[in-house]
Design an enzyme around this catalytic site. Structure first.
Site, mmCIF file in Angstrom:
data_model
loop_
_atom_site.group_PDB
_atom_site.id
_atom_site.type_symbol
_atom_site.label_atom_id
_atom_site.label_comp_id
_atom_site.label_asym_id
_atom_site.label_seq_id
_atom_site.Cartn_x
_atom_site.Cartn_y
_atom_site.Cartn_z
ATOM 1 N N LYS A 96 59.821 31.433 27.876
ATOM 2 C CA LYS A 96 61.023 30.603 27.933
ATOM 3 C C LYS A 96 61.929 31.177 29.011
ATOM 4 O O LYS A 96 62.370 32.327 28.926
ATOM 5 C CB LYS A 96 61.744 30.632 26.577
ATOM 6 C CG LYS A 96 63.033 29.808 26.579
ATOM 7 C CD LYS A 96 63.779 29.900 25.256
ATOM 8 C CE LYS A 96 65.220 29.429 25.430
ATOM 9 N NZ LYS A 96 66.090 29.892 24.338
ATOM 10 N N ALA A 183 69.831 25.392 21.647
ATOM 11 C CA ALA A 183 71.230 25.854 21.713
ATOM 12 C C ALA A 183 72.195 24.811 21.177
ATOM 13 O O ALA A 183 72.105 23.633 21.502
ATOM 14 C CB ALA A 183 71.662 26.245 23.130
#
Lengths: 255, 255, 255, 255
Positions: A96, A183
């Site tokens: 990531k 997020a």
């Protein structure tokens, strides 16, 4: 539920979880279990082969997909170096990308992220870039060889939900790669909402790790992600401006 | 999950479903199964002992709680008459009061609803009044003997979600009876949101009945209600204004 | 801008202001001026003929409409008594009914408010009842002789804006009396939004009185109320799902 | 109201307007007047010196700042060419960069926009780039020499308001250049909201041009922009969770 395919892996669960911020790392295996997550992200810094107590890998069972992130990278070069290090340390070939030089809002640098993606995809990594939800940047990530795109719903750790919902909806509509909302997701309803508009998966960390009961919160997110995915596949009913009775309204007593 | 107690009944599922608007009534038993709902509402008009094809009771298994509603009632007297009729017809002693004389938005008449509640509670009914979310009316319903209050999230059948969220939140805070959000819930994320703020249950009809795949949508709502309840019990993490890193941000490459 | 008619008075300004919570009462005349408001509300308690320094009337110029409110009343009877006292003290025949027995959220009691409205309207008062936004209660207020209805946008003093927007929109659609949004309006954009959906006026107190600069904030609210009203009359453009270019998009360089 | 400084120009009005989509170009001078706008944007294509009826410049009075945009440009090179052409045609040295290759949502290409900004700023243009609200891209625009940044609130022409509000708020917080919200603003309340969070100006086109009465709508936007700016400078009162009485609540009748 239908499978999610990323790289050449088939996943039967669409909740990815993170391992940061837990008050006690020992509960991580139970959270992995309660959440039924199959993809576990962690900062490479925490993968420290020398220091036993800090090694996050001890808490992740062997048959899960590790998704090391490049947190700490401030540009493409640093992200690339961290990714290679992760692979060398045995974390596999998923990565990531996080490139962040903004210390207040922790917003990603799309441009540097595209550069890192291009380099790492060519080296055979399965690259999942964390990004600010911008359609043209997402198109560039597709061209750079990303395996998915990970737009933010709100700044990391804020738990405020899908503040960028309309921009994410556009990515879902226009990008032919899995869209994983990362997020900002603070509650199971936020995760369900992301899945209902067609997101392919969500990544949740703070909202689970800092909940009153992280193990049960992991379960709650698992259920809500499934709920949202099934609702998406089952086609939700449209919104209406005026009321429509579910039950017959008049004449009952006059018949 | 913790039990919900209404009257003297313990319920292990917090999703109530309705039986109106289904394109095909034959799928109702499968929706009851997929949703795991234990409380099923229906308009008394549909409980027609003469006309076999229209009798909604044929589609509801015996061991469920029937919640006949008084739809069609335009004032307290009519609601009382329908409730008594329902009991006489063998629908049990639970009753959902709906008093509606507004044909455009189908908004309930709180004042008439309080009157009907008072009468029926004294007669031994377990009274669940559908209401406009108003704190003082809810207090009057408590005094009138209601077993729960059912504030609307949005007008019936609109699928727009919790448009009255802040008013419902106040009811949850101030009323010592189960608060069941009824009407307006259009997506599993809406149901999860209601449960996360502390609602005790939700009633869903249109959003399931008019979904592309009602059986799977019933399952989606069941999962999301569970997710929301577990999240409420597990204490969701607070919202923050600024970002907070899940992973260590700096120094990684400099150590 | 078009006139607002309440009772038999024509008003050329649609911002009503309150006089509570000002850090310094001496600036009230300047706020009245900057806001161009013509209707000024105040608690009767503050109209104290004995105590010179506390008498709010000293700060309101003679040619304005006084709108004494019945704050402190916990039921219809008390509201009626306060209203009569206000008239006897020379405050005129306009009265804002506030009946509140909930000390945490300060939500009005619609039922008692309807009763007080009925009594006072018969006595010749111009009655403006503060209410929880409920369509059937508003219809009852119309029947009771109200001159306008004043639904709350959010609890008093919270500055959170139109949390009850959809319920207010329904009142505007269905009630043939001026709808004046009262309570909750915290920013000029909230006031403009209320006017854009068709509210006839707004009442603002806390947001002006506790602003950093109350005099200029009064001006800001005046401008935004005018903006919202003009926009309503000028018909706002509809929302669209997809983008539509304002400028020609292609072919420019190829022509 | 305080002045807005862009390049070396002082502006006493913070509403910029566009000239596209008007049903009848003849009303543009009246809209410029009613809106009090001093900066007028238009597509260069419409500045056609040969065709008299299409020449938008005929409708813009001489003493206004022209802000030609590069609509039609699909990359940095085309934007640069259009900008130079505009200057050569006498449109002055202000230029709004629009680089768009996405035909459905008309979202800007931040990367190409940065490149065009860099080139044109070096040539002495006052460059106002239209952008997707991304903090790192905005920082790059600052470095490239932009005179302001123009983040979108929602896709062009959708009238949906500040869908990207939180991202814009971050730009306002972090970027030391004027932030001008462009695209998506559909109602005066949206414009006021943008100004209240600290935007320096807004650009409105579709919402005025396609309103029922564009001339009055121009006035409404002018008032709301002023209202929002004054409110920002006067410091809006904070939101509260619980109610706070504006008027004294109890004891009135007991004294």
């Amino acid at each position: 539920m239908d499978k999610l395919i990323i790289g050449d892996v088939e996943l039967d669960n669409r909740l990815f979880i993170g391992t940061g911020k837990f008050p006690n790392k020992k509960i991580i295996p139970d959270v992995i279990k309660s959440s039924e997550s199959k993809v576990i992200t962690m900062a490479l810094r925490r993968v420290d082969l020398k220091s036993k107590e800090e090694n996050i890998l001890d808490y992740i069972p062997k048959d899960y997909i590790l998704l090391p992130n490049t947190s700490g990278a401030r540009n493409a070069d640093e992200a690339v170096r961290i990714a290679r290090l992760a692979k060398a340390m045995g974390c596999g070939n998923w990565i990531k990308i996080e490139v962040i030089s903004d210390n207040k809002y922790l917003l990603p640098d799309n441009y540097e992220t595209i550069k890192a993606t291009e380099t790492l995809a060519k080296e055979g990594f399965v690259v999942l870039p964390y990004m600010s939800p911008d359609l043209m940047a997402a198109k560039n990530l597709v061209n750079a060889g990303a395996a998915a795109v990970m737009p933010l719903g709100a700044p990391i750790g804020t738990n405020r939900g899908l503040e960028t919902k309309e921009l994410i909806r556009i990515l879902i509509d226009e990008i032919n790669l899995p869209v994983i909302v990362d997020a900002g997701i603070g509650k199971p309803s936020h995760a369900a909402e992301a899945m209902e508009i067609g997101a392919d998966a969500v990544l949740v960390n703070t909202a689970i790790a800092t909940a009153g009961d992280p193990i049960n919160m992991g379960k709650a997110f698992n259920l809500s992600v499934k709920a949202g995915r099934i609702a998406y596949l089952s086609k939700t009913a449209p919104e209406k401006e005026f009321a429509e009775a579910s039950s017959p309204l008049t004449g009952f007593l006059n018949k």
